[in-house]
Design a protein around this motif. Structure first.
Motif, PDB file in Angstrom:
ATOM      1  N   MET A 119       0.803  -1.225   0.000  1.00 54.85           N
ATOM      2  CA  MET A 119       0.000   0.000   0.000  1.00 54.85           C
ATOM      3  C   MET A 119       0.837   1.277   0.000  1.00 54.85           C
ATOM      4  SD  MET A 119      -3.006  -1.137  -0.254  1.00 54.85           S
ATOM      5  CE  MET A 119      -3.801   0.464  -0.165  1.00 54.85           C
ATOM      6  N   VAL A 120       1.991   1.257   0.667  1.00 55.83           N
ATOM      7  CA  VAL A 120       2.812   2.472   0.771  1.00 55.83           C
ATOM      8  C   VAL A 120       3.129   3.084  -0.590  1.00 55.83           C
ATOM      9  CG1 VAL A 120       5.107   3.337   1.394  1.00 55.83           C
ATOM     10  CG2 VAL A 120       3.792   1.999   3.038  1.00 55.83           C
ATOM     11  N   PRO A 121       3.526   2.279  -1.612  1.00 52.27           N
ATOM     12  CA  PRO A 121       3.878   2.896  -2.899  1.00 52.27           C
ATOM     13  C   PRO A 121       2.717   3.572  -3.608  1.00 52.27           C
ATOM     14  CG  PRO A 121       4.782   0.664  -2.729  1.00 52.27           C
ATOM     15  CD  PRO A 121       3.812   0.830  -1.612  1.00 52.27           C
ATOM     16  N   ILE A 122       1.458   3.189  -3.297  1.00 48.84           N
ATOM     17  CA  ILE A 122       0.344   3.786  -4.028  1.00 48.84           C
ATOM     18  C   ILE A 122      -0.277   4.982  -3.308  1.00 48.84           C
ATOM     19  CG2 ILE A 122      -0.191   1.498  -4.971  1.00 48.84           C
ATOM     20  CD1 ILE A 122      -2.836   1.673  -3.325  1.00 48.84           C
ATOM     21  N   LEU A 123       0.259   5.348  -2.138  1.00 43.23           N
ATOM     22  CA  LEU A 123      -0.317   6.479  -1.397  1.00 43.23           C
ATOM     23  C   LEU A 123      -0.310   7.778  -2.210  1.00 43.23           C
ATOM     24  CD1 LEU A 123       0.936   5.909   2.264  1.00 43.23           C
ATOM     25  CD2 LEU A 123      -1.299   5.417   1.276  1.00 43.23           C
ATOM     26  N   PRO A 124       0.775   8.105  -2.951  1.00 42.91           N
ATOM     27  CA  PRO A 124       0.727   9.338  -3.766  1.00 42.91           C
ATOM     28  C   PRO A 124      -0.433   9.323  -4.766  1.00 42.91           C
ATOM     29  CG  PRO A 124       2.979   8.560  -3.561  1.00 42.91           C
ATOM     30  CD  PRO A 124       2.111   7.478  -2.996  1.00 42.91           C
ATOM     31  N   MET A 125      -0.715   8.152  -5.339  1.00 45.47           N
ATOM     32  CA  MET A 125      -1.817   8.031  -6.293  1.00 45.47           C
ATOM     33  C   MET A 125      -3.156   8.296  -5.600  1.00 45.47           C
ATOM     34  SD  MET A 125      -3.109   4.624  -8.315  1.00 45.47           S
ATOM     35  CE  MET A 125      -3.839   3.937  -6.811  1.00 45.47           C
ATOM     36  N   LEU A 126      -3.320   7.741  -4.401  1.00 48.09           N
ATOM     37  CA  LEU A 126      -4.565   7.931  -3.667  1.00 48.09           C
ATOM     38  C   LEU A 126      -4.754   9.387  -3.262  1.00 48.09           C
ATOM     39  CD1 LEU A 126      -4.523   4.774  -1.364  1.00 48.09           C
ATOM     40  CD2 LEU A 126      -5.751   5.100  -3.511  1.00 48.09           C
ATOM     41  N   ILE A 127      -3.650  10.030  -2.869  1.00 46.97           N
ATOM     42  CA  ILE A 127      -3.718  11.441  -2.480  1.00 46.97           C
ATOM     43  C   ILE A 127      -4.092  12.305  -3.679  1.00 46.97           C
ATOM     44  CG2 ILE A 127      -2.343  13.407  -1.702  1.00 46.97           C
ATOM     45  CD1 ILE A 127      -0.722  11.355  -0.023  1.00 46.97           C
ATOM     46  N   ALA A 128      -3.451  12.023  -4.820  1.00 51.69           N
ATOM     47  CA  ALA A 128      -3.756  12.787  -6.040  1.00 51.69           C
ATOM     48  C   ALA A 128      -5.223  12.604  -6.424  1.00 51.69           C
ATOM     49  CB  ALA A 128      -2.845  12.338  -7.182  1.00 51.69           C
ATOM     50  N   SER A 129      -5.706  11.371  -6.327  1.00 49.27           N
ATOM     51  CA  SER A 129      -7.107  11.087  -6.643  1.00 49.27           C
ATOM     52  C   SER A 129      -8.037  11.841  -5.696  1.00 49.27           C
ATOM     53  CB  SER A 129      -7.377   9.577  -6.541  1.00 49.27           C
ATOM     54  OG  SER A 129      -8.746   9.298  -6.683  1.00 49.27           O
ATOM     55  N   GLY A 130      -7.714  11.819  -4.410  1.00 53.44           N
ATOM     56  CA  GLY A 130      -8.548  12.500  -3.426  1.00 53.44           C
ATOM     57  C   GLY A 130      -8.602  13.999  -3.646  1.00 53.44           C
ATOM     58  N   ILE A 131      -7.456  14.580  -3.961  1.00 52.82           N
ATOM     59  CA  ILE A 131      -7.413  16.027  -4.189  1.00 52.82           C
ATOM     60  C   ILE A 131      -8.196  16.397  -5.448  1.00 52.82           C
ATOM     61  CG2 ILE A 131      -5.894  17.950  -4.786  1.00 52.82           C
ATOM     62  CD1 ILE A 131      -3.817  16.753  -2.901  1.00 52.82           C
ATOM     63  N   LEU A 132      -8.065  15.576  -6.505  1.00 48.93           N
ATOM     64  CA  LEU A 132      -8.829  15.833  -7.731  1.00 48.93           C
ATOM     65  C   LEU A 132     -10.331  15.788  -7.456  1.00 48.93           C
ATOM     66  CD1 LEU A 132      -6.916  13.884 -10.541  1.00 48.93           C
ATOM     67  CD2 LEU A 132      -7.160  16.354 -10.299  1.00 48.93           C
ATOM     68  N   LYS A 133     -10.764  14.803  -6.674  1.00 50.98           N
ATOM     69  CA  LYS A 133     -12.175  14.694  -6.323  1.00 50.98           C
ATOM     70  C   LYS A 133     -12.637  15.926  -5.528  1.00 50.98           C
ATOM     71  CE  LYS A 133     -12.705   9.658  -6.242  1.00 50.98           C
ATOM     72  NZ  LYS A 133     -13.986   9.577  -6.985  1.00 50.98           N
ATOM     73  N   ALA A 134     -11.762  16.375  -4.612  1.00 50.77           N
ATOM     74  CA  ALA A 134     -12.093  17.560  -3.822  1.00 50.77           C
ATOM     75  C   ALA A 134     -12.201  18.804  -4.708  1.00 50.77           C
ATOM     76  CB  ALA A 134     -11.033  17.774  -2.743  1.00 50.77           C
ATOM     77  N   ILE A 135     -11.295  18.916  -5.701  1.00 49.19           N
ATOM     78  CA  ILE A 135     -11.330  20.052  -6.628  1.00 49.19           C
ATOM     79  C   ILE A 135     -12.634  20.056  -7.421  1.00 49.19           C
ATOM     80  CG2 ILE A 135     -10.286  21.001  -8.726  1.00 49.19           C
ATOM     81  CD1 ILE A 135      -7.555  20.146  -7.608  1.00 49.19           C
ATOM     82  N   VAL A 136     -13.029  18.863  -7.882  1.00 47.47           N
ATOM     83  CA  VAL A 136     -14.288  18.744  -8.640  1.00 47.47           C
ATOM     84  C   VAL A 136     -15.474  19.188  -7.789  1.00 47.47           C
ATOM     85  CG1 VAL A 136     -15.906  17.084  -9.646  1.00 47.47           C
ATOM     86  CG2 VAL A 136     -13.475  16.948 -10.209  1.00 47.47           C
ATOM     87  N   LEU A 137     -15.492  18.732  -6.523  1.00 46.28           N
ATOM     88  CA  LEU A 137     -16.582  19.109  -5.621  1.00 46.28           C
ATOM     89  C   LEU A 137     -16.636  20.616  -5.406  1.00 46.28           C
ATOM     90  CD1 LEU A 137     -16.387  16.300  -2.907  1.00 46.28           C
ATOM     91  CD2 LEU A 137     -18.328  16.768  -4.406  1.00 46.28           C
ATOM     92  N   LEU A 138     -15.467  21.226  -5.219  1.00 43.55           N
ATOM     93  CA  LEU A 138     -15.412  22.667  -4.968  1.00 43.55           C
ATOM     94  C   LEU A 138     -15.832  23.460  -6.207  1.00 43.55           C
ATOM     95  CD1 LEU A 138     -12.107  22.882  -2.895  1.00 43.55           C
ATOM     96  CD2 LEU A 138     -14.437  23.252  -2.064  1.00 43.55           C
ATOM     97  N   ILE A 139     -15.397  22.991  -7.377  1.00 45.91           N
ATOM     98  CA  ILE A 139     -15.764  23.680  -8.613  1.00 45.91           C
ATOM     99  C   ILE A 139     -17.278  23.662  -8.799  1.00 45.91           C
ATOM    100  CG2 ILE A 139     -15.671  23.550 -11.141  1.00 45.91           C
ATOM    101  CD1 ILE A 139     -12.784  22.625 -10.906  1.00 45.91           C
ATOM    102  N   GLU A 140     -17.884  22.490  -8.559  1.00 48.06           N
ATOM    103  CA  GLU A 140     -19.337  22.372  -8.701  1.00 48.06           C
ATOM    104  C   GLU A 140     -20.065  23.137  -7.592  1.00 48.06           C
ATOM    105  OE1 GLU A 140     -19.531  17.985 -10.870  1.00 48.06           O
ATOM    106  OE2 GLU A 140     -20.135  18.195  -8.772  1.00 48.06           O
ATOM    107  N   LYS A 141     -19.495  23.101  -6.380  1.00 46.79           N
ATOM    108  CA  LYS A 141     -20.124  23.759  -5.237  1.00 46.79           C
ATOM    109  C   LYS A 141     -20.240  25.269  -5.455  1.00 46.79           C
ATOM    110  CE  LYS A 141     -21.442  23.186  -0.807  1.00 46.79           C
ATOM    111  NZ  LYS A 141     -22.440  22.205  -0.342  1.00 46.79           N
ATOM    112  N   PHE A 142     -19.196  25.860  -6.041  1.00 55.44           N
ATOM    113  CA  PHE A 142     -19.196  27.315  -6.246  1.00 55.44           C
ATOM    114  C   PHE A 142     -19.727  27.707  -7.623  1.00 55.44           C
ATOM    115  CE2 PHE A 142     -15.971  26.821  -2.866  1.00 55.44           C
ATOM    116  CZ  PHE A 142     -16.477  27.738  -1.955  1.00 55.44           C
ATOM    117  N   GLY A 143     -20.255  26.732  -8.351  1.00 48.67           N
ATOM    118  CA  GLY A 143     -20.896  27.027  -9.622  1.00 48.67           C
ATOM    119  C   GLY A 143     -19.950  27.451 -10.726  1.00 48.67           C
ATOM    120  N   LEU A 144     -18.674  27.070 -10.623  1.00 47.37           N
ATOM    121  CA  LEU A 144     -17.703  27.447 -11.651  1.00 47.37           C
ATOM    122  C   LEU A 144     -17.836  26.588 -12.904  1.00 47.37           C
ATOM    123  CD1 LEU A 144     -14.575  27.929  -9.347  1.00 47.37           C
ATOM    124  CD2 LEU A 144     -16.145  29.683 -10.212  1.00 47.37           C
ATOM    125  N   ALA A 145     -18.440  25.426 -12.748  1.00 50.84           N
ATOM    126  CA  ALA A 145     -18.677  24.535 -13.889  1.00 50.84           C
ATOM    127  C   ALA A 145     -19.752  23.531 -13.495  1.00 50.84           C
ATOM    128  CB  ALA A 145     -17.395  23.811 -14.292  1.00 50.84           C
TER     129      ALA A 145
END
Length: 463
Positions: A119-145
């Motif tokens: 699991m340790v080697p894939i943590l950067p991938m999981l973090i990147a995925s989580g941040i991307l999901k958070a960005i999508v949520l924020l973009i939709e939340k503030f009506g930017l897209a």
């Protein structure tokens, strides 16, 4: 003064028994994890004198707690091993070392070590995925897209790919961990999520292989099935390699390995892994459903001990499974988040009350480390655990904040490191529209209680 990482790596290597005693080495966010062939050769007393935070064993794995600079020390250590022209280190048993008896504890430790190593080697991938999901949520939340926006669609499927193709990625790293062929490990993971297999399972089609029934299940986003399968494959591959003619080994070994692994994987190992994952998830759901907010509070309080035992990375599959199955993790990620903030508040209290300048500096920097990058070990080993009462203060604070989390049903929608930036992963909608607000309130409760409790219990004269 800048730390000499090369010198520190050399000192560590000398004290762990030298090059010949190192099986392999990896690292997480704060720890250098070295698998030793003989743990008795490690000079822990001398290691503790080096410029590190601390050490501990998890089975035969020596965990050297470095802190925020672990990546630099890891690179120096690997370069040092590379000077011996052994970039890939084989874990060959030392015949002079007596075979150790297996106990329940050693088996559990070995299992945890295996999961952590994958699991340790894939943590950067999981973090990147989580941040991307958070960005999508924020973009939709503030009506930017809108959700139909091409940008949102692209960001979403790239983020989701980390979870969907997880068996393929983990298959490769599991093969590396267990000494098997990386390509075959990835191939086995890919087979579990092949579109044709997924379609047949979805349609309810009965499948067999060599007359053996195949368990109908979907394995995308799964962790345990592929790890278990690749672990078994590593032994089969080595057995075939040992008895194959050298002239035909390149042909026989991969073909026979895969042919044997197909029925083993689809009829036995992957289903067992899936059942284990489902069983554990059900047990966790039962624990949460039965004890509710008390369960969350207890888990939030004991997180420092989970970290001290080196088992924190082992909780990643549980969080991933929960998010994949229900879309939210209400125990693991929230517990680590509130624990880090509570430890930061306890360190802040120590910094304010401490009499010595060096302790003040350590406490304040540790408070920052806990909250901003989310690294708890410097504060835990250097402050809270060292002086005892701050640890109790942080645990009381984490339990208080965790109790509020449990009452309000706070959960994480993405896998993110437990720091201030992880709040983006708590932005919800619909029934979870107040999730972020409740997260912030819970953190505030935990930090205030931890700070007050530590201010009351910690006595500077104990230094």
């Amino acid at each position: 003064m800048k730390k000499n990482y090369d010198a520190l790596a050399r000192q560590i290597l000398d004290q762990v028994g030298g090059h010949e005693n190192v099986g392999n080495v990896m690292h997480c966010y704060t720890r250098l994890r070295i698998n030793l062939k003989d743990r008795g050769l490690a000079n822990i007393e001398e290691l503790e004198k080096l410029d590190i935070i601390g050490t501990q064993f998890a089975g035969e794995q020596l965990q050297i707690i470095i802190g925020n600079e672990v990546n630099e020390v890891y690179n120096a250590f690997i370069n040092l091993m590379g000077m011996k022209k052994e970039k890939v280190i084989e874990e060959k048993p030392n015949r002079d070392i007596p075979r150790k008896q297996h106990t329940i504890r050693s088996v559990i430790v070995a299992m945890i070590d295996g999961i952590v190593g994958c699991m340790v080697p894939i943590l950067p991938m999981l973090i990147a995925s989580g941040i991307l999901k958070a960005i999508v949520l924020l973009i939709e939340k503030f009506g930017l897209a809108t959700a139909e926006s091409s940008t949102i669609i692209m960001l979403s499927f790239v983020a989701d790919s980390a979870f969907y193709f997880m068996p393929v990625i983990i298959g490769g790293f599991a093969a590396k961990k267990f000494g098997a062929n990386i390509a075959l490990g990835s191939m086995l993971g890919a087979a579990l999520i092949h579109p044709d297999f997924v379609s047949l399972v979805t349609e309810g089609t009965s499948l067999t292989i060599f007359g053996l029934p195949i368990y109908s299940a979907t394995y995308s986003s799964s962790v345990v099935p592929i790890i278990l399968s690749v672990w078994v494959m590593s032994y089969i591959e080595k057995f075939i390699s040992r008895y194959s003619p050298k002239s035909l080994r390149a042909l026989i070994e991969p073909v026979l390995t895969i042919i044997i692994m197909i029925p083993l994987t689809f009829s036995l190992l992957a289903p067992l892994g899936a059942m284990f994952s489902v069983g554990f998830a059900n047990a966790l759901t039962w624990f949460y459903g039965t004890f509710g907010m008390i369960a969350v509070a207890i888990f939030c309080a004991i997180i420092p001990w989970v970290v001290m035992l080196g088992m924190h990375v082992g909780t990643v599959p549980i969080s991933i499974s929960s998010i994949a199955a229900t879309g939210i993790d209400k125990i693991m990620m929230p517990a680590f988040l509130i624990s880090n903030f509570a430890q930061g508040a306890a360190c802040l209290a120590v910094g304010i009350k401490a009499k010595k300048a060096d302790l003040k500096s350590l406490a304040f920097s540790s408070a920052f480390s806990n909250v901003v990058p989310g690294i708890s070990e410097p504060g835990m080993y250097g402050v809270t655990l060292r002086y005892k009462t701050p640890m109790w203060g942080s645990m009381i604070g984490a339990a208080s904040g965790g109790l509020y989390f449990g009452i309000t049903g706070v959960g994480a929608f993405s896998f993110l490191p437990p720091n201030i930036f992880a709040l983006a992963g708590y932005v919800g909608s619909g029934e979870y529209s107040n999730n972020l607000l409740n997260t912030i309130i819970g953190i505030a409760i935990g930090m205030v209680v931890a700070f007050v409790a530590t201010m009351f219990m910690y006595k500077p004269k104990m230094n």
